[in-house]
Design a protein around this motif. Sequence first.
Motif, PDB file in Angstrom:
ATOM      1  N   TYR A 170       0.831  -1.208   0.000  1.00 42.40           N
ATOM      2  CA  TYR A 170       0.000   0.000   0.000  1.00 42.40           C
ATOM      3  C   TYR A 170       0.864   1.256   0.000  1.00 42.40           C
ATOM      4  O   TYR A 170       1.964   1.266   0.560  1.00 42.40           O
ATOM      5  CB  TYR A 170      -0.914   0.018   1.234  1.00 42.40           C
ATOM      6  CG  TYR A 170      -1.885  -1.126   1.303  1.00 42.40           C
ATOM      7  CD1 TYR A 170      -3.204  -0.978   0.876  1.00 42.40           C
ATOM      8  CD2 TYR A 170      -1.486  -2.372   1.798  1.00 42.40           C
ATOM      9  CE1 TYR A 170      -4.104  -2.034   0.940  1.00 42.40           C
ATOM     10  CE2 TYR A 170      -2.371  -3.437   1.853  1.00 42.40           C
ATOM     11  CZ  TYR A 170      -3.684  -3.262   1.422  1.00 42.40           C
ATOM     12  OH  TYR A 170      -4.567  -4.315   1.476  1.00 42.40           O
TER      13      TYR A 170
ATOM     14  N   LEU B 286      -8.893   0.265   4.954  1.00 39.94           N
ATOM     15  CA  LEU B 286      -8.364   0.147   3.599  1.00 39.94           C
ATOM     16  C   LEU B 286      -9.139  -0.975   2.891  1.00 39.94           C
ATOM     17  O   LEU B 286      -9.559  -1.942   3.521  1.00 39.94           O
ATOM     18  CB  LEU B 286      -6.872  -0.208   3.627  1.00 39.94           C
ATOM     19  CG  LEU B 286      -5.928   0.866   4.174  1.00 39.94           C
ATOM     20  CD1 LEU B 286      -4.551   0.264   4.457  1.00 39.94           C
ATOM     21  CD2 LEU B 286      -5.814   2.024   3.202  1.00 39.94           C
TER      22      LEU B 286
ATOM     23  N   ASP C  46      -7.302  -0.657  -2.894  1.00 41.25           N
ATOM     24  CA  ASP C  46      -6.219   0.211  -2.416  1.00 41.25           C
ATOM     25  C   ASP C  46      -4.825  -0.397  -2.547  1.00 41.25           C
ATOM     26  O   ASP C  46      -3.835   0.346  -2.574  1.00 41.25           O
ATOM     27  CB  ASP C  46      -6.459   0.586  -0.943  1.00 41.25           C
ATOM     28  CG  ASP C  46      -7.733   1.412  -0.764  1.00 41.25           C
ATOM     29  OD1 ASP C  46      -8.081   2.161  -1.692  1.00 41.25           O
ATOM     30  OD2 ASP C  46      -8.373   1.288   0.294  1.00 41.25           O
ATOM     31  N   ALA C  47      -4.716  -1.723  -2.609  1.00 34.20           N
ATOM     32  CA  ALA C  47      -3.391  -2.343  -2.712  1.00 34.20           C
ATOM     33  C   ALA C  47      -2.817  -2.147  -4.108  1.00 34.20           C
ATOM     34  O   ALA C  47      -3.507  -2.348  -5.105  1.00 34.20           O
ATOM     35  CB  ALA C  47      -3.485  -3.834  -2.391  1.00 34.20           C
TER      36      ALA C  47
END
Length: 256
Positions: free
Chosen positions: A104, A196, A201-202
């Motif tokens: 991330y 998250l 989001d990664a």
Amino acid sequence: MKKLLVAFAAVAAFSAHAETLKVAASPVPHAEILEFVKPALAKEGVDLQVKVFTDYVQPNVQVAEKRLDANFFQHQPYLDEFNKAKGTHLVSVGGVHLEPLGAYSSKYKKLADLPDGANVVIPNDATNGGRALLLLANNGLITLKDPTNILSTIKDITGNTKNLKFRELEAATLPRVLTQVDLALINTNYALEAKLDPSKDALVIEGSDSPYVNILVTREDNKDSDAVKKLVAALHTPEVKQFIEEKYKGAIKPAF
């Protein structure tokens, strides 16, 4: 009044006959999954008591010391390393789900954008640290002495074209330092706690072929107890599978 007395009698009867099962768990998703199966276990005569922990050490220590009956937070490589390091003999009684580890960043949208000398933080335990390095190696950021060694360390990095600067921190603290670094390798349970979304989001995330299935763990002398067997069975139902798929929307995948 009569109905009230009957209800009290039913509760008293359950309390008298229910077997207490104390299980340590990480808050998300482990404790949430355990809370979901709690009513079903109550019908089976098991009073499931979920004890929430935010670290990766005490749950194993307290099960080994018989202060708790089982725990649900870790994968087999971590358990193997813990048993080896601490001289414990904890065992898995069943896999439940997979939590892919992801990379991330609050500053960059893709790994290629990372600048020369970028600051990268990874978990400080042997298995998750190695897991983080393998993910970076598989995505071309570094090369490792042995690209199949899940216990690889920073010392095993043989190629680092971007001159990444690595630091190791306790896994639970990684989301909190995300804004202070260029890249953080975060376990999905901690990513979810930090709001998250791993699927969005990664920058990169482990595939479904990951060997890091999360397992229910207990002592050897407890693995065949009725209460543990009932918990394993409860965790492997179609209802739990549906719960995981609907609640976590692919960020966590059932492993049964």
